[in-house]
Motif scaffolding. Sequence first.
Motif, PDB file in Angstrom:
ATOM      1  N   PRO A 146      11.083  -0.002 -44.959  1.00  0.00           N
ATOM      2  CA  PRO A 146      10.527  -1.351 -44.844  1.00  0.00           C
ATOM      3  C   PRO A 146      10.865  -1.986 -43.490  1.00  0.00           C
ATOM      4  CG  PRO A 146      11.751  -1.096 -46.907  1.00  0.00           C
ATOM      5  CD  PRO A 146      12.032   0.110 -46.071  1.00  0.00           C
ATOM      6  N   VAL A 147       9.959  -2.800 -42.991  1.00  0.00           N
ATOM      7  CA  VAL A 147      10.154  -3.504 -41.726  1.00  0.00           C
ATOM      8  C   VAL A 147      11.452  -4.303 -41.756  1.00  0.00           C
ATOM      9  CG1 VAL A 147       9.229  -5.334 -40.240  1.00  0.00           C
ATOM     10  CG2 VAL A 147       7.695  -3.594 -41.168  1.00  0.00           C
ATOM     11  N   ARG A 148      11.777  -4.926 -42.883  1.00  0.00           N
ATOM     12  CA  ARG A 148      12.975  -5.762 -42.966  1.00  0.00           C
ATOM     13  C   ARG A 148      14.247  -4.974 -42.671  1.00  0.00           C
ATOM     14  NH1 ARG A 148      15.173  -4.650 -47.882  1.00  0.00           N
ATOM     15  NH2 ARG A 148      13.726  -3.894 -49.446  1.00  0.00           N
ATOM     16  N   LYS A 149      14.267  -3.682 -43.000  1.00  0.00           N
ATOM     17  CA  LYS A 149      15.453  -2.867 -42.677  1.00  0.00           C
ATOM     18  C   LYS A 149      15.553  -2.633 -41.178  1.00  0.00           C
ATOM     19  CE  LYS A 149      15.826  -0.865 -47.130  1.00  0.00           C
ATOM     20  NZ  LYS A 149      16.708  -0.405 -47.991  1.00  0.00           N
ATOM     21  N   LEU A 150      14.425  -2.430 -40.530  1.00  0.00           N
ATOM     22  CA  LEU A 150      14.440  -2.268 -39.072  1.00  0.00           C
ATOM     23  C   LEU A 150      14.814  -3.579 -38.394  1.00  0.00           C
ATOM     24  CD1 LEU A 150      11.347   0.029 -38.437  1.00  0.00           C
ATOM     25  CD2 LEU A 150      13.743   0.655 -38.809  1.00  0.00           C
ATOM     26  N   GLN A 151      14.337  -4.683 -38.943  1.00  0.00           N
ATOM     27  CA  GLN A 151      14.710  -5.990 -38.395  1.00  0.00           C
ATOM     28  C   GLN A 151      16.216  -6.200 -38.506  1.00  0.00           C
ATOM     29  OE1 GLN A 151      12.051  -8.258 -40.900  1.00  0.00           O
ATOM     30  NE2 GLN A 151      10.647  -8.652 -39.194  1.00  0.00           N
ATOM     31  N   ALA A 152      16.790  -5.828 -39.640  1.00  0.00           N
ATOM     32  CA  ALA A 152      18.234  -5.965 -39.827  1.00  0.00           C
ATOM     33  C   ALA A 152      18.985  -5.072 -38.841  1.00  0.00           C
ATOM     34  CB  ALA A 152      18.619  -5.617 -41.264  1.00  0.00           C
ATOM     35  N   LEU A 153      18.509  -3.856 -38.648  1.00  0.00           N
ATOM     36  CA  LEU A 153      19.150  -2.930 -37.711  1.00  0.00           C
ATOM     37  C   LEU A 153      19.096  -3.471 -36.289  1.00  0.00           C
ATOM     38  CD1 LEU A 153      20.529  -0.142 -37.517  1.00  0.00           C
ATOM     39  CD2 LEU A 153      18.257   0.821 -37.116  1.00  0.00           C
ATOM     40  N   GLU A 154      17.939  -3.935 -35.850  1.00  0.00           N
ATOM     41  CA  GLU A 154      17.793  -4.480 -34.498  1.00  0.00           C
ATOM     42  C   GLU A 154      18.648  -5.725 -34.286  1.00  0.00           C
ATOM     43  OE1 GLU A 154      13.357  -3.066 -33.052  1.00  0.00           O
ATOM     44  OE2 GLU A 154      13.701  -5.181 -33.432  1.00  0.00           O
TER      45      GLU A 154
END
Length: 90
Positions: free
Chosen positions: A42-50
Motif C-alpha cells: 500500500p502507498v501508506r506504507k511507502l509514505q511511512a517509510l519515506e
Amino acid sequence: MSDVTTPTAGAQPTGSAGRLLQAGRERRGLELDALAQLLKVPVRKLQALEADRFEELPGAAFTRSLAQSYARQVGVDVQLHRRAGMAQHQ
C-alpha cells in the motif's frame, strides 16, 4: 529547504533513510503509487517509510525488507538502512 543534499559524481545523497529513498525515487521520476504497485504494498506504507515513521510499519524485518526492495527499484544503495538510521528500528 530539504535536508537531503544533492549527490556529486556517483555519491549518494545524505539524510535520513526515508529521505535517501525518496530522493532516489524522485531521481527516477517514479510516482509513489507506481512504486507501490511495483512493490505490491500500500502507498501508506511507502509514505511511512519515506517519512521515517517506522513505528507505522509491521516490524523490523518487514521494514528492512521493504527498504531493500524499494532501494533496488530506485537505484539506491541497499545497505543505506545501516548508514542512515534504520538500524535503530531493529
